[in-house]
Design an enzyme around this catalytic site. Structure first.
Site, PDB file in Angstrom:
ATOM      1  NE  ARG A   1       7.451 -27.656 -56.521  1.00 53.82           N
ATOM      2  CZ  ARG A   1       8.662 -27.415 -56.047  1.00 53.82           C
ATOM      3  NH1 ARG A   1       9.702 -27.500 -56.853  1.00 53.82           N
ATOM      4  NH2 ARG A   1       8.847 -27.109 -54.776  1.00 53.82           N
TER       5      ARG A   1
ATOM      6  CG  HIS B   1       1.100 -21.430 -55.078  1.00 52.43           C
ATOM      7  ND1 HIS B   1       1.010 -22.802 -54.967  1.00 52.43           N
ATOM      8  CD2 HIS B   1       2.045 -21.203 -56.027  1.00 52.43           C
ATOM      9  CE1 HIS B   1       1.842 -23.370 -55.808  1.00 52.43           C
ATOM     10  NE2 HIS B   1       2.489 -22.419 -56.464  1.00 52.43           N
TER      11      HIS B   1
ATOM     12  CE1 TYR C   1       0.765  -1.755 -68.739  1.00 50.81           C
ATOM     13  CE2 TYR C   1       2.251  -3.592 -69.126  1.00 50.81           C
ATOM     14  CZ  TYR C   1       2.041  -2.256 -68.884  1.00 50.81           C
ATOM     15  OH  TYR C   1       3.104  -1.405 -68.794  1.00 50.81           O
TER      16      TYR C   1
END
Length: 733
Positions: free
Chosen positions: A37, A83, A127
């Site tokens: 991570r 993921h 968007y």
């Protein structure tokens, strides 16, 4: 009471000490955080989430020539296939890869609102659209040619790369930051042209020193530009050890408005500093009078950054103004360097500049060898098939007869011409049009070209020197594709000692410092003629009233023995109730304010404790630079008075008074002091300083001032017991 017995089926119970169970599980969590991570891989510079985003986009064929796709689609592919974490974290990582003010070489070409340097967040993923940049393609080049290892995804339904091929040193080019358990990483971005030049130097001279590499890579190159003012020695130490820091300043210039009027224009911001928050911080400094040289700040930015700083006075030098703002605001920041990464074996290590570049080069050599072996296998397979076709052209009529007449043409071809099974299958799958004369020539040319390529590939894989030479050529091609001029210039900090101090530019104006009983402090302009007209919060009242000037430093004595220093120019105006004194100094909650005086150079203060000890302290030695002040008196402070006379009068809690010359007190910077008056019980109640010519005064219970004409009857030696004071005397004030 009913005893519930657990059923024998379902799960097993493991008896284990709590401390051991917690340590094992926390260690597993810590290792997972470190390796999966927070820390980047030294070879490609990526954490798993970034690597998975780029690989998923590669699988979706979102190359620079393709049309962009919705970010929501990409995030969904990454989350579903590689993921298994929240979509918000994946989208945040994707957005950062597209921000040209966060990445020195953006890896995602974002279309839509991807945030800005003001700190505004990106538009929702439904968007925005994205695709890969040419830089990302260089990092992925060769991933379909067995260049790197793959591992199973979290659900064993697919595979993902362990590391990317990495065509350029992305770890140092784009930098990285992260916090794991017990360790963190912070790597600044650099100029890829300089990094590749450093790699070429290592290839030519493997024994090159870090000091020589720093001549090529003089420091970080941040995407937002700015000026690095860290010394060469500090940069060298950071690159040598992998730990350090770099001071980064905003880039500014002076704009001449004529007639001696000027203003500062900031054109580049320090890395990771949000412009909107910086403007708010500068405005707060002006409002709170903490930046006395700055008159106004406004943002005139459009596409380019243009931050206007107006000086309070035209007599201020621009360099002095900026040096003061560099100290007070994020116009100067310190970017930490902690090159803590995962090496090729997945082990966390702090690596220097040379070690990082060597690890990258070793990775590129492994990628080169694996791609070469992959290509060798395919070339040999193709040559094997072409050899079969050559046999066909030499025996074309016989091959056609066998195919037309034999029931098992494949077996007959293998037996007749000594072909392999793949060759026989390829011949039988060949169309008649490919047996033309022109095709025979093409096959011969292809066979010749592939034979030469095979020889070159085998020579490459068998020679380490040729491998490094090939890597050097690849890096040079990458350099031409990504070359860009340095944005962060290397400069030196201006020596502020050559300038007049900031206090010299503060206008000298008379003020009256007002400190309430509850600790609210403010400064009223001029002299306060009638203190009774002052207004305070409900339940509060006047504590101290001190005449001063805006250029003065205030010395604030506290009962815990500390003396604090406050600039009078930084006090709130007298129109309101002021601000809490505890916001300006680190005053203990149980401590009380004993006195406030305006500092006079060369003056002295008498400090005394409740235990009856004290000394004279030069004011110049009491000035403090920190909010925590200076610990001057060891003990509970009772009094702090300026030395304005030649005698000291003390009175104890036992109502006994003593007078002695102040010359009997030592002059000290700090300590416990000497005994002022001796007591069998109790301690010091009050102390006063007076001149022998005028004599002392004391206050009775009604607050009336009384003269003490026969004070000489109490004159004695310091540390004496004294004698009963005049009737009604309890304190001097």
């Amino acid at each position: 009471m009913t005893v519930h017995t657990p059923p024998p089926e379902g799960g097993r119970i493991v008896e284990e000490p709590m401390a051991e169970a917690l340590s094992k599980r926390y260690l597993a969590y810590a290792l997972s955080t470190i390796t999966n991570r927070a820390l980047p891989d030294v070879r490609d510079g990526f954490k798993p989430v970034h690597r998975r985003i780029l690989y998923a986009m590669h699988q979706m064929r979102l190359n620079p020539q393709a049309a962009a796709r919705k970010c929501a689609k990409v995030v969904g592919e990454v989350m579903g296939g590689y993921h298994p974490h929240g979509d918000a974290s994946i989208y945040e990582a994707l957005v950062r890869l597209a921000q040209d003010f966060a990445q020195r070489y953006p890896l995602v070409d974002g279309q839509g609102n991807f945030g800005n340097i003001d700190g505004d967040s990106a538009a929702a993923m439904r968007y925005t659209e994205c695709k890969l940049t040419p830089a990302a393609v260089l990092l992925l080049d060769g991933i379909d040619q067995d260049a790197v290892d793959f591992r199973a995804t979290y659900d064993d339904q697919d595979e993902e790369p362990v590391v990317l091929p990495a065509g350029f040193p992305n770890l140092l080019a784009n930098g990285s930051s992260g916090i794991a358990v017990g360790m963190a990483t912070s790597i600044p971005p650099h100029n890829v042209g300089e990094l590749i030049d450093a790699c070429q130097t290592i290839l030519e001279r493997p024994d090159v020193t870090t000091e020589e590499l720093v001549q090529i890579v003089p420091g970080p190159d941040f995407p937002t530009g700015g000026v690095s003012v860290e010394g060469h020695a500090s940069i060298l130490d950071a690159y040598e050890t992998g730990r350090g820091g770099v001071r980064l300043r905003a880039r500014w210039e002076t704009e001449d408005l004529g007639r001696g009027v000027w203003r500062i224009i900031v054109t580049e911001m320090p890395y990771q500093v949000q412009k909107s928050r910086l403007i708010e911080a500068l405005a707060d400094l002006i409002e709170n009078k903490k930046a006395p040289l700055l008159g106004d700040v406004r943002d005139e930015s459009a596409e380019d950054i243009r931050l206007v700083l107006e000086p309070k006075s035209r007599t201020v030098e621009p360099e002095v103004l900026m040096e003061s703002l560099f100290k007070l605001s994020d116009l100067e920041v310190r970017f930490p360097i902690n090159m803590n990464v995962l090496d090729a074996t997945g082990t966390p290590r702090v690596m220097g500049l040379k070690d990082c570049l060597k690890a990258f080069l070793d990775h590129r050599r492994e990628v080169l060898n694996r791609r070469s072996q992959w290509r060798i296998a395919r070339v040999e397979k193709r040559l094997h098939l072409l050899e079969g076709l050559r046999i066909v052209f030499l025996n074309l009529d016989e091959v056609i007869r066998i195919v037309r007449e034999e029931e098992q043409p494949k077996a007959v071809l293998i037996a007749r011409f000594g072909l392999s099974e793949p060759q026989a299958d390829y011949i039988l799958d060949t169309r008649l049009r490919q047996l033309a004369r022109i095709e025979e020539m093409a096959i011969e040319n292809e066979f010749k070209a592939l034979s030469e390529e095979l020889a070159q590939l085998k020579a490459l894989t068998s020679s380490e020197g040729k491998q490094w030479k090939a890597i050097g050529k690849e890096l040079e091609a990458v350099r031409k594709a990504l070359v860009s001029p340095r944005r962060t210039t290397i400069g030196e900090a201006v020596d502020a000692s050559n300038f007049a101090p900031m206090e010299a530019f503060i206008p000298r104006e008379a003020i009256t410092v007002i400190l309430s009983e509850r600790g609210w402090i403010r400064a009223a302009k001029g002299k306060v003629d009638d203190p009774s007209e002052l207004k305070f919060k409900e339940g509060d009242s006047l504590g101290f009233l001190v005449p001063a000037y805006t250029t003065d430093k205030l010395l604030v004595g506290a009962s815990d023995g500390r003396i604090f220093t406050i600039g009078a120019d930084k006090l709130a105006s007298g129109r309101g109730h002021g601000e809490p004194l505890r916001l300006m100094i680190d005053l203990d909650e149980k401590a009380e304010i004993i006195n406030v005086v305006a500092h006079e150079p060369g003056a002295k203060l008498l400090v005394a404790s409740k235990a009856g000890y004290g000394f004279v302290a030069p004011e110049n030695e009491l000035l403090a630079q920190k909010r925590g002040g200076k610990q001057v008196l060891n003990g509970e402070m009772l009094a702090m008075w300026r030395v304005t006379g030649d005698h000291v009068a003390t009175i104890g809690e036992n109502i006994k008074a003593l007078i002695f010359p102040i010359a009997e007190l030592p002059e000290m910077g700090r300590g416990k002091g000497v005994k002022l008056q001796n007591y069998k019980q109790g301690g010091l109640a009050d102390v006063a300083i007076f001149n022998a010519e005028t004599g002392p005064e004391w206050a009775d219970g009604g607050g009336r001032r009384r003269n003490w004409p026969d004070w000489k009857d109490w004159l004695g030696k310091r540390a004496g017991a004294g004698r009963q004071g005049p009737r009604g005397m309890r304190k001097f004030r």
